[in-house]
Design an enzyme around this catalytic site. Structure first.
Site, PDB file in Angstrom:
ATOM      1  CB  CYS A  75      -0.632  -4.957   8.260  1.00  0.00           C
ATOM      2  SG  CYS A  75       0.514  -3.666   7.713  1.00  0.00           S
ATOM      3  CD  GLU A  98      -1.498  -2.389   1.890  1.00  0.00           C
ATOM      4  OE1 GLU A  98      -2.355  -3.134   2.369  1.00  0.00           O
ATOM      5  OE2 GLU A  98      -0.269  -2.639   1.933  1.00  0.00           O
TER       6      GLU A  98
END
Length: 293
Positions: A128, A103
């Site tokens: 996460c 990301e």
């Protein structure tokens, strides 16, 4: 075409593969313009979200994960309509804190591409906590959508009772335009000029440690990374990691770095020098050139 794309291409539908092949040339910059997206949609009949999910194996093919063997791909949709690849990157034998998450990679790719925000990020595994916090710093954090193979949800649903810039009285946001023109360097060297331009666009509202790295490769290509700070501090992305991740996305081999420079503010509360040198040493490449201005 970079050989890393050969295997995932064979898993795609024939119409999508045929439409992609001309785009995945040696100049592929790990992004698709709105015109290219329209071409892919017309060829496949897929809508935006379904198409991004179909393209995830190509993004994941850019992953460098010698430690985890866990290959994550992401696609960030910029406000301009351009789509940006991202992939996780690890440094063999080095501390895990050097790692770049998929990301972060996709968002950095979009930011370096001139985007001022992203509307949606597609990823093949749930983000996460580190990445959720990183994304909460974005200019579009309140409206950002996270697309998974089996779910589409707002980022804020992943972060109940979230902590962000406003909690530290910061009104700025990552990917909002930056112009730190107080950074000045007199140099005609293109690599230093690139580093200066990138440092002026870096984001460091907590430490004022504006910084950027520029990497020159054997083939003459130049890649920059800007410092991206975070309200939670630890999810901040150093400029060396951003530069390395961007270069890898664009098909470079980090072993072919020929010059690496770090430029940062002399008035910042922190320095990126030790961190950048440590990362560069892990690559076994060149000595870091450094200036504080």
């Amino acid at each position: 075409m970079h050989p890393r794309f050969a295997k995932p291409l064979d898993t795609l539908s024939a119409p999508l593969k045929a439409a992609l092949l001309p785009m995945l040339d040696n100049d592929f910059q790990a992004r698709f313009t709105p015109q290219q997206v329209a071409t892919l949609k017309a060829a496949t009949g897929l809508e935006d979200r379904a198409l991004r999910l179909a393209l995830l194996p190509l993004a994941a093919a850019c992953s460098v994960a010698p430690i985890s063997k866990f290959f994550v791909g992401a696609i960030a949709c910029g406000l301009s309509g351009t789509w940006y690849f991202g992939a996780n990157m690890e440094f063999a034998g080095q501390g895990l804190f050097h790692s770049v998450h998929a990301e972060q990679s996709a968002i950095s790719n979009a930011w370096l591409g001139g985007e001022t925000g992203i509307s949606e990020i597609t990823v093949n595994y749930t983000p996460c906590g580190h990445c959720r916090q990183f994304m909460n710093e974005l200019s579009t954090a309140k409206t950002l959508q996270v697309s998974l193979p089996d779910d589409l949800s707002a980022l804020q649903s992943f972060l109940p009772h979230s902590f962000g810039p406003a909690d530290l009285d910061i009104t700025d946001a990552l990917m909002s335009p930056q112009a730190h023109d107080e950074l000045v360097l007199e140099s005609e060297d293109p690599i230093w000029r690139a580093a200066l331009a990138a440092a002026r666009q870096s984001y460091a509202p907590y430490s004022q440690g504006y910084a950027a790295v520029a990497l020159l490769f054997a083939d003459g290509r130049l890649f920059c990374g800007r410092y991206a700070e975070n309200a939670a501090f630890n999810p901040s992305l150093p400029p060396m990691q951003m530069a390395c991740a961007h270069a890898v996305l664009c098909g470079e081999d980090l072993a072919s770095i020929r010059r690496a420079v770090l430029l940062e503010s002399k008035n910042g509360q922190i320095s990126q020098r030790d961190s950048a040198q440590s990362t560069l040493k892990a690559l076994g490449s060149v000595e870091l050139e450094y200036q504080a201005v």
